[in-house]
Every structure is written in C-alpha cells, then in structure tokens.
Design a protein around this motif. Structure first.
Motif, PDB file in Angstrom:
ATOM      1  N   SER A  16      -6.322   8.193   9.918  1.00  0.00           N
ATOM      2  CA  SER A  16      -6.102   8.884   8.650  1.00  0.00           C
ATOM      3  C   SER A  16      -5.697  10.334   8.875  1.00  0.00           C
ATOM      4  O   SER A  16      -6.062  10.945   9.884  1.00  0.00           O
ATOM      5  CB  SER A  16      -7.364   8.835   7.779  1.00  0.00           C
ATOM      6  N   SER A  36      -2.534   3.087   2.986  1.00  0.00           N
ATOM      7  CA  SER A  36      -3.409   3.440   1.866  1.00  0.00           C
ATOM      8  C   SER A  36      -3.262   4.930   1.592  1.00  0.00           C
ATOM      9  O   SER A  36      -3.473   5.749   2.487  1.00  0.00           O
ATOM     10  CB  SER A  36      -4.870   3.110   2.220  1.00  0.00           C
ATOM     11  N   GLY A  92      -4.546   7.864  -0.969  1.00  0.00           N
ATOM     12  CA  GLY A  92      -5.513   8.206  -2.008  1.00  0.00           C
ATOM     13  C   GLY A  92      -5.462   9.676  -2.362  1.00  0.00           C
ATOM     14  O   GLY A  92      -5.192  10.534  -1.511  1.00  0.00           O
ATOM     15  N   ASP A 120     -12.400  -3.783   8.214  1.00  0.00           N
ATOM     16  CA  ASP A 120     -12.246  -3.119   6.918  1.00  0.00           C
ATOM     17  C   ASP A 120     -13.426  -3.441   6.008  1.00  0.00           C
ATOM     18  O   ASP A 120     -13.641  -4.603   5.643  1.00  0.00           O
ATOM     19  CB  ASP A 120     -10.948  -3.567   6.241  1.00  0.00           C
TER      20      ASP A 120
END
Length: 240
Positions: free
Chosen positions: A174, A201, A203, A38
């Motif tokens: 993702s 996550s 966004g 990461d």
C-alpha cells in the motif's frame, strides 16, 4: 490467482457492552496482510450459543480460514469450545494431551488443577491443539476454524502458532497520498482513477486539520508496479 480469504469472529458480551476494547482484529488484519491472506469480514457476537454456532457455520462456509477470539477460559460463560463442537457436529470432552499440559502448568506453580481449570482441557473431537506459550491453555483448530483466546497477548501468540500452517498469497502493498482538498472536490477524478486501476483497492479517508479539509488516499494491491503507477497518476491529478 486471488489471495486466500479469512474472517474473524469476536465473541463476548464485554466487547458489545463497551467494557472491553477489541484489539485482536487489528492485529490479525496486519499479520494476514503480511502473508497474503485477505481479511474479508469481521463479526462480533454475544455469549449466546445459537448466535455463535450460526456465525461460525456461515463464516466457515464462505471463507478459507476463520479465526475466533474469546470464550475459551475456565468460567461458566466460556462456551466457545462447546459451540464449535456443535457447529461441526462432533463431541467434546477433556482431552488427555491438553489435560497433561495444563496439569503440569498448575503443578509447577503450586496451584490446584481444579474443575474450573480442567474446563480449558475440553477440546472438540478431531481438533488439533494450538500452542499457547504465554499461559499454556491451548486453542484448537477444527477444519478451517482456528479457536483462540481473547486476551491479546495470548491471541497474538496463537496467531504466530497458526500462520505457518496456512497457505498465503501475494502480500498486499500500500501507498498513501495526501490531498488537501475535500472529498466533494476530488470524488470525480478519483472515481475515474479507480475505474482505470480496477485491479487495485483505492480508498479515501477524509480528515480536518486546523480547519483544512483533506483526504488520505490509500492505494493497495499485490502488484507493486501497478500501485506505483496509480500513485503517479494520482499525484498528476492533484499536485502537492
């Protein structure tokens, strides 16, 4: 277990002045994502000795790996190698293996291996060389810091040399879902979704196309099934 972490330190007045557009951070982020490391922080500093030393020490104490880009060429303002040596408190001098690589490179091209070019053979004590199949001049690794050229083609080749030596984690997956509504409308339900899937996550990246406000919602995580679940829940909240 959380994935290993990394940072990149981009060095050079030419980046901060706007004369050069950096592409190395974007490339590194993609490659690290592939191997489950990461990228947590990006810093850009000028060709200033104290700024470089301070940034290197702060980053290497915080993250598992630190990559630097820029400042290891033959000119007077290429001071990165000296700054890395100072950050680690070790000496630096021309190293025979680096010298031999560079001398053979320039001899083969009928070019003088002059003092300026020999500067690129100055390597901090105890560092390991990073292979450079593009232009020969090596980078180096010292501790958890990997020092690389700023030229994108060379930087990318050096990343390829270093990555196999690093311990990765779970690759980050993702998915993107487009919502043709403004962020002010979707913020509440999106916040609730983020709380429900706190391990992911989530966004929101707004856009305006032909006067229409919308957002691309990107959901990332190392568990593909969880990402799928969150996308399905999101699609239920905002049907296409």
């Amino acid at each position: 277990m959380p994935n290993p972490t990394a940072a990149i330190l981009i060095i050079g007045d030419e980046i901060l002045s706007g004369r050069t557009r950096d592409s190395n951070m974007h490339y590194l982020a993609g490659r690290l994502t592939e191997v489950g490391i990461d990228l947590k922080e990006v810093r850009v500093v000028s060709d200033d000795r104290e700024a470089i030393i301070s940034a290197v020490n702060a980053l290497r104490e915080t993250y598992g790996s630190v990559f630097t880009s820029g400042g290891i060429g033959p000119t007077h303002d290429d001071i990165t190698a000296d700054c890395i040596a100072a950050a680690f408190g070790v000496g630096i001098d021309i190293r025979q293996d680096a010298y031999d690589l560079l001398k053979a490179h320039y001899d083969a091209r009928g070019q003088e291996f002059n003092a300026a070019r020999q500067r690129m053979a100055r390597i901090p004590d105890t560092a390991c060389l990073i292979e450079n199949p593009v232009s020969t001049a090596p980078g180096f690794s010292l501790g958890n810091v990997h020092v690389m050229a700023g030229v994108p083609s060379v930087f990318q080749a050096m990343v390829a040399s270093v990555l196999p030596s690093l311990t990765g984690g779970a690759p980050l997956l993702s998915q993107t879902y487009r919502i043709n509504q403004g962020e002010g409308t979707i913020a509440g339900p999106l916040s609730e979704l983020a709380a429900e899937f706190s391990d992911l996550s989530i966004g929101s990246y707004p856009f305006i196309i032909d006067g229409v406000h919308g957002s691309n919602i990107v959901i990332r995580g190392s568990d593909g099934a969880r990402v799928d679940q969150a996308i399905v829940k999101l699609a239920g909240l905002f049907p296409a």
